[in-house]
Design a protein around this motif. Sequence first.
Motif, PDB file in Angstrom:
ATOM      1  N   MET A   1      -1.884   5.747   8.449  1.00 46.13           N
ATOM      2  CA  MET A   1      -2.991   5.037   9.039  1.00 46.13           C
ATOM      3  C   MET A   1      -2.434   3.811   9.750  1.00 46.13           C
ATOM      4  SD  MET A   1      -6.106   3.201   7.008  1.00 46.13           S
ATOM      5  CE  MET A   1      -7.031   1.956   7.824  1.00 46.13           C
ATOM      6  N   GLU A   2      -2.896   3.569  10.962  1.00 42.55           N
ATOM      7  CA  GLU A   2      -2.519   2.374  11.686  1.00 42.55           C
ATOM      8  C   GLU A   2      -3.725   1.444  11.729  1.00 42.55           C
ATOM      9  OE1 GLU A   2      -0.558   3.071  15.367  1.00 42.55           O
ATOM     10  OE2 GLU A   2       0.704   4.643  14.510  1.00 42.55           O
ATOM     11  N   VAL A   3      -3.474   0.156  11.505  1.00 42.47           N
ATOM     12  CA  VAL A   3      -4.537  -0.846  11.458  1.00 42.47           C
ATOM     13  C   VAL A   3      -4.216  -1.929  12.465  1.00 42.47           C
ATOM     14  CG1 VAL A   3      -5.743  -2.489   9.954  1.00 42.47           C
ATOM     15  CG2 VAL A   3      -4.834  -0.380   8.988  1.00 42.47           C
ATOM     16  N   ALA A   4      -5.179  -2.289  13.313  1.00 43.63           N
ATOM     17  CA  ALA A   4      -4.957  -3.303  14.341  1.00 43.63           C
ATOM     18  C   ALA A   4      -4.472  -4.623  13.748  1.00 43.63           C
ATOM     19  CB  ALA A   4      -6.235  -3.523  15.141  1.00 43.63           C
ATOM     20  N   LYS A   5      -4.939  -4.958  12.557  1.00 46.44           N
ATOM     21  CA  LYS A   5      -4.539  -6.206  11.906  1.00 46.44           C
ATOM     22  C   LYS A   5      -3.063  -6.198  11.521  1.00 46.44           C
ATOM     23  CE  LYS A   5      -5.894  -9.226   8.099  1.00 46.44           C
ATOM     24  NZ  LYS A   5      -6.849  -9.430   7.008  1.00 46.44           N
ATOM     25  N   PHE A   6      -2.482  -5.018  11.329  1.00 44.21           N
ATOM     26  CA  PHE A   6      -1.081  -4.870  10.936  1.00 44.21           C
ATOM     27  C   PHE A   6      -0.373  -4.003  11.979  1.00 44.21           C
ATOM     28  CE2 PHE A   6      -3.681  -4.719   6.955  1.00 44.21           C
ATOM     29  CZ  PHE A   6      -3.432  -6.017   6.537  1.00 44.21           C
ATOM     30  N   PRO A   7      -0.134  -4.516  13.182  1.00 42.40           N
ATOM     31  CA  PRO A   7       0.376  -3.675  14.271  1.00 42.40           C
ATOM     32  C   PRO A   7       1.805  -3.168  14.088  1.00 42.40           C
ATOM     33  CG  PRO A   7       0.372  -5.967  14.933  1.00 42.40           C
ATOM     34  CD  PRO A   7      -0.328  -5.902  13.596  1.00 42.40           C
ATOM     35  N   SER A   8       2.596  -3.784  13.231  1.00 42.72           N
ATOM     36  CA  SER A   8       3.993  -3.376  13.115  1.00 42.72           C
ATOM     37  C   SER A   8       4.279  -2.490  11.905  1.00 42.72           C
ATOM     38  CB  SER A   8       4.895  -4.617  13.065  1.00 42.72           C
ATOM     39  OG  SER A   8       4.567  -5.415  11.945  1.00 42.72           O
ATOM     40  N   VAL A   9       3.234  -2.060  11.197  1.00 39.93           N
ATOM     41  CA  VAL A   9       3.434  -1.197  10.039  1.00 39.93           C
ATOM     42  C   VAL A   9       2.484  -0.007  10.093  1.00 39.93           C
ATOM     43  CG1 VAL A   9       4.135  -3.135   8.572  1.00 39.93           C
ATOM     44  CG2 VAL A   9       1.778  -2.372   8.533  1.00 39.93           C
ATOM     45  N   SER A  10       2.825   1.006   9.328  1.00 40.25           N
ATOM     46  CA  SER A  10       1.923   2.134   9.101  1.00 40.25           C
ATOM     47  C   SER A  10       1.606   2.159   7.615  1.00 40.25           C
ATOM     48  CB  SER A  10       2.588   3.458   9.484  1.00 40.25           C
ATOM     49  OG  SER A  10       2.771   3.533  10.870  1.00 40.25           O
ATOM     50  N   LEU A  11       0.375   2.454   7.296  1.00 41.44           N
ATOM     51  CA  LEU A  11      -0.048   2.554   5.906  1.00 41.44           C
ATOM     52  C   LEU A  11      -0.160   4.030   5.560  1.00 41.44           C
ATOM     53  CD1 LEU A  11      -2.798  -0.222   5.895  1.00 41.44           C
ATOM     54  CD2 LEU A  11      -0.388  -0.421   5.274  1.00 41.44           C
ATOM     55  N   TYR A  12       0.516   4.443   4.502  1.00 44.25           N
ATOM     56  CA  TYR A  12       0.529   5.836   4.078  1.00 44.25           C
ATOM     57  C   TYR A  12      -0.313   5.974   2.822  1.00 44.25           C
ATOM     58  CZ  TYR A  12       2.294  10.258   2.322  1.00 44.25           C
ATOM     59  OH  TYR A  12       2.383  11.536   1.844  1.00 44.25           O
ATOM     60  N   ASN A  13      -1.111   7.040   2.755  1.00 42.66           N
ATOM     61  CA  ASN A  13      -2.014   7.298   1.633  1.00 42.66           C
ATOM     62  C   ASN A  13      -3.061   6.183   1.518  1.00 42.66           C
ATOM     63  OD1 ASN A  13      -3.015   8.933  -0.410  1.00 42.66           O
ATOM     64  ND2 ASN A  13      -1.756   7.995  -1.994  1.00 42.66           N
ATOM     65  N   VAL A  14      -3.482   5.670   2.665  1.00 44.14           N
ATOM     66  CA  VAL A  14      -4.527   4.650   2.749  1.00 44.14           C
ATOM     67  C   VAL A  14      -5.543   5.151   3.771  1.00 44.14           C
ATOM     68  CG1 VAL A  14      -5.073   2.258   3.353  1.00 44.14           C
ATOM     69  CG2 VAL A  14      -2.900   2.788   2.229  1.00 44.14           C
ATOM     70  N   ALA A  15      -6.787   5.353   3.317  1.00 44.28           N
ATOM     71  CA  ALA A  15      -7.832   5.832   4.229  1.00 44.28           C
ATOM     72  C   ALA A  15      -8.467   4.676   4.993  1.00 44.28           C
ATOM     73  CB  ALA A  15      -8.902   6.591   3.461  1.00 44.28           C
ATOM     74  N   GLU A  16      -8.579   3.515   4.325  1.00 43.11           N
ATOM     75  CA  GLU A  16      -9.133   2.331   4.973  1.00 43.11           C
ATOM     76  C   GLU A  16      -8.743   1.094   4.172  1.00 43.11           C
ATOM     77  OE1 GLU A  16     -13.379   2.877   5.056  1.00 43.11           O
ATOM     78  OE2 GLU A  16     -13.631   2.253   2.990  1.00 43.11           O
ATOM     79  N   THR A  17      -8.913  -0.056   4.774  1.00 44.91           N
ATOM     80  CA  THR A  17      -8.708  -1.314   4.061  1.00 44.91           C
ATOM     81  C   THR A  17     -10.038  -2.047   4.014  1.00 44.91           C
ATOM     82  OG1 THR A  17      -8.070  -2.519   6.062  1.00 44.91           O
ATOM     83  CG2 THR A  17      -6.295  -1.517   4.772  1.00 44.91           C
ATOM     84  N   VAL A  18     -10.272  -2.760   2.924  1.00 44.37           N
ATOM     85  CA  VAL A  18     -11.479  -3.577   2.774  1.00 44.37           C
ATOM     86  C   VAL A  18     -11.045  -4.946   2.254  1.00 44.37           C
ATOM     87  CG1 VAL A  18     -13.020  -1.601   2.360  1.00 44.37           C
ATOM     88  CG2 VAL A  18     -11.942  -2.757   0.427  1.00 44.37           C
ATOM     89  N   SER A  19     -11.906  -5.909   2.383  1.00 40.54           N
ATOM     90  CA  SER A  19     -11.595  -7.258   1.928  1.00 40.54           C
ATOM     91  C   SER A  19     -11.290  -7.261   0.430  1.00 40.54           C
ATOM     92  CB  SER A  19     -12.777  -8.175   2.228  1.00 40.54           C
ATOM     93  OG  SER A  19     -12.515  -9.474   1.778  1.00 40.54           O
ATOM     94  N   ALA A  20     -10.201  -7.933   0.052  1.00 37.22           N
ATOM     95  CA  ALA A  20      -9.830  -8.056  -1.361  1.00 37.22           C
ATOM     96  C   ALA A  20     -10.548  -9.263  -1.938  1.00 37.22           C
ATOM     97  CB  ALA A  20      -8.321  -8.210  -1.509  1.00 37.22           C
ATOM     98  N   GLU A  21     -11.420  -9.026  -2.888  1.00 34.58           N
ATOM     99  CA  GLU A  21     -12.229 -10.101  -3.459  1.00 34.58           C
ATOM    100  C   GLU A  21     -11.397 -11.129  -4.219  1.00 34.58           C
ATOM    101  OE1 GLU A  21     -12.227  -6.426  -5.954  1.00 34.58           O
ATOM    102  OE2 GLU A  21     -12.855  -6.807  -3.902  1.00 34.58           O
ATOM    103  N   TRP A  22     -10.172 -10.818  -4.595  1.00 29.91           N
ATOM    104  CA  TRP A  22      -9.328 -11.727  -5.362  1.00 29.91           C
ATOM    105  C   TRP A  22      -8.368 -12.539  -4.491  1.00 29.91           C
ATOM    106  CZ3 TRP A  22      -8.684  -6.448  -5.290  1.00 29.91           C
ATOM    107  CH2 TRP A  22      -7.494  -5.987  -4.733  1.00 29.91           C
ATOM    108  N   ALA A  23      -8.296 -12.273  -3.182  1.00 29.23           N
ATOM    109  CA  ALA A  23      -7.338 -12.982  -2.321  1.00 29.23           C
ATOM    110  C   ALA A  23      -7.996 -13.343  -0.993  1.00 29.23           C
ATOM    111  CB  ALA A  23      -6.117 -12.110  -2.082  1.00 29.23           C
ATOM    112  N   ASP A  24      -8.091 -14.630  -0.709  1.00 29.68           N
ATOM    113  CA  ASP A  24      -8.665 -15.068   0.559  1.00 29.68           C
ATOM    114  C   ASP A  24      -7.877 -14.487   1.725  1.00 29.68           C
ATOM    115  OD1 ASP A  24     -10.632 -16.569  -0.642  1.00 29.68           O
ATOM    116  OD2 ASP A  24      -9.531 -18.465  -0.520  1.00 29.68           O
ATOM    117  N   GLY A  25      -8.569 -13.805   2.607  1.00 30.01           N
ATOM    118  CA  GLY A  25      -7.929 -13.220   3.776  1.00 30.01           C
ATOM    119  C   GLY A  25      -7.118 -11.974   3.497  1.00 30.01           C
ATOM    120  N   GLY A  26      -7.106 -11.514   2.252  1.00 31.68           N
ATOM    121  CA  GLY A  26      -6.327 -10.335   1.896  1.00 31.68           C
ATOM    122  C   GLY A  26      -7.122  -9.057   2.055  1.00 31.68           C
ATOM    123  N   ASP A  27      -6.409  -7.956   2.086  1.00 32.97           N
ATOM    124  CA  ASP A  27      -7.034  -6.640   2.203  1.00 32.97           C
ATOM    125  C   ASP A  27      -6.624  -5.766   1.031  1.00 32.97           C
ATOM    126  OD1 ASP A  27      -8.407  -6.682   4.851  1.00 32.97           O
ATOM    127  OD2 ASP A  27      -6.387  -7.196   5.503  1.00 32.97           O
TER     128      ASP A  27
END
Length: 100
Positions: A1-27
Amino acid sequence: MEVAKFPSVSLYNVAETVSAEWADGGDRFCRVPTAVSDGLNDMARDRVGHPTGSEVRFVLHTDDAEVEVTLSASEPAEIHMFWGSSSRGSRPKSAPTPRR
């Protein structure tokens, strides 16, 4: 999976990212889309909510390239780092507070 927020990496075995409630600005990595997990029972939703088997993949273009990755988790987790096709043997622990 490619995510515009992370243009230089690919995420494998990730269908989507959502806001992480435990980390400000984290996914948080989601192995299945929210639309699917919302239809599951509580136990199944909890199990697919863990990022087990998810990977952050990238390619370094020079031998002296440096990479900084900040990871955190809502509960203690084990992270396995790989270099090429073999494990580097490093298994640092992650915690709710980001560690570098």
